[in-house]
Design an enzyme around this catalytic site. Structure first.
Site, PDB file in Angstrom:
ATOM      1  CG  HIS A 127      -1.941  -1.085   1.183  1.00 15.23           C
ATOM      2  ND1 HIS A 127      -2.838  -1.243   0.142  1.00 15.23           N
ATOM      3  CD2 HIS A 127      -2.227  -2.081   2.068  1.00 15.23           C
ATOM      4  CE1 HIS A 127      -3.614  -2.275   0.376  1.00 15.23           C
ATOM      5  NE2 HIS A 127      -3.263  -2.809   1.532  1.00 15.23           N
ATOM      6  CB  ALA A 128       0.155   4.835  -0.433  1.00 18.80           C
ATOM      7  CD  GLU A 129       3.171   6.567   3.538  1.00 14.81           C
ATOM      8  OE1 GLU A 129       3.996   5.981   4.281  1.00 14.81           O
ATOM      9  OE2 GLU A 129       3.442   7.549   2.845  1.00 14.81           O
ATOM     10  CB  THR A 130       2.805  -0.441   6.081  1.00 14.46           C
ATOM     11  OG1 THR A 130       2.234  -1.080   4.926  1.00 14.46           O
ATOM     12  CG2 THR A 130       2.578  -1.330   7.297  1.00 14.46           C
TER      13      THR A 130
END
Length: 273
Positions: free
Chosen positions: A44-47
């Site tokens: 994902h874009a961020e974790t």
């Protein structure tokens, strides 16, 4: 170890910006290589990785599939949502991050408000080649200080929605000029929201981010100055889309939105310390 996927800046499943959320035990941070590996696996874009600290302050770090970020809005909102659902926090929480202490508040209506530092927005020359890489006529270009994004103003909402970027060229320009990401924005054409935007950050492993909370720390003061008011609604016009309620407040920006848990499972790779 429990890990979740939470869609942020939306109340509708399969929209907004999905973030991985991994809540750790108290103590030292895991090995950074392990956190990078988890973020790449989540894709994902961020974790986000969060762990309890002293005096109720939670440590919080954010990883894209490529880098550790200094500031992330949607993954902070997602983490707050997960902590509140677990009963680990009350109606507010403080996070210790690379960008200092950040506060999040769960409102009576279920939305979450983030208290973030306001970006310093100032006019700059259009980076060489960027207009061509975006395929747009640029009405203005603006730096965002420590955020390191370039904000590009275009004619209208249709232009924002129609951008087909050359991500290879954007990556080259960003590398050359030490740019984190490129924000394309315009005044909204209707009255459902005040402005629209899109965000591209290929060097950070994010070709196009669905909804970028951190970018709204620049978008909010930018559009507040033009519209003459501070209570704003921004729509990020990505394929998934998401709504950010943004209120500049002195040297801070209050960013509000909703979140919904999509996946809740077990991470079988234990942290390496």
């Amino acid at each position: 170890m429990r890990i979740r996927v939470v869609d942020a800046f939306t109340s509708t499943p399969f929209s907004g910006n999905p973030a991985g959320v991994c809540l750790l035990d108290a103590g030292d941070w895991p090995d950074i290589a392990w956190m990078h590996s988890v973020a790449r696996e989540m894709a994902h874009a961020e974790t986000a990785f969060a762990k309890p600290g002293d005096d109720g302050v939670w440590g919080l770090r954010w990883f894209t599939p490529a880098v550790e970020e200094n500031l992330c809005g949607h993954a902070t909102l997602a983490t707050t949502h997960a902590l509140y659902d677990d009963g680990a926090i009350g109606s507010s929480v403080r996070f210790s991050t690379r960008s200092g202490i950040l506060t999040a508040t769960v409102n009576d209506d279920g939305s979450i408000t983030l208290d973030f530092p306001k970006a310093v927005v100032s006019a700059i020359d259009v980076p060489v080649g960027l207009a061509k890489a975006l395929g747009v006529e640029v009405f203005g270009a603006y730096g965002t200080g420590e955020l390191r994004d370039v904000l590009i103003e275009v004619a209208d909402e249709d232009v924002v929605r129609g951008v087909v970027p050359d991500l290879g060229q954007i990556a080259a320009i960003a590398h050359r000029d030490d740019i984190r990401g490129v924000v394309v924005t315009a005044l909204a054409s209707g009255d459902e929201y005040d402005f629209v935007s899109r965000f591209f950050s290929p060097n950070d492993g994010i070709p196009e981010d669905p909804v970028t909370g951190s970018a709204h720390t620049a978008l909010a003061p930018f559009w507040a100055d033009r519209l003459g008011r501070t209570d704003l609604r921004g729509w990020q016009a990505s394929a998934r889309g998401g709504l950010v309620h943004a209120v500049p407040d002195g040297d801070r920006v209050k960013l509000s939105g909703r979140a919904v848990t999509m996946l809740d499972g077990t991470l079988h790779s234990e942290p390496v310390y």
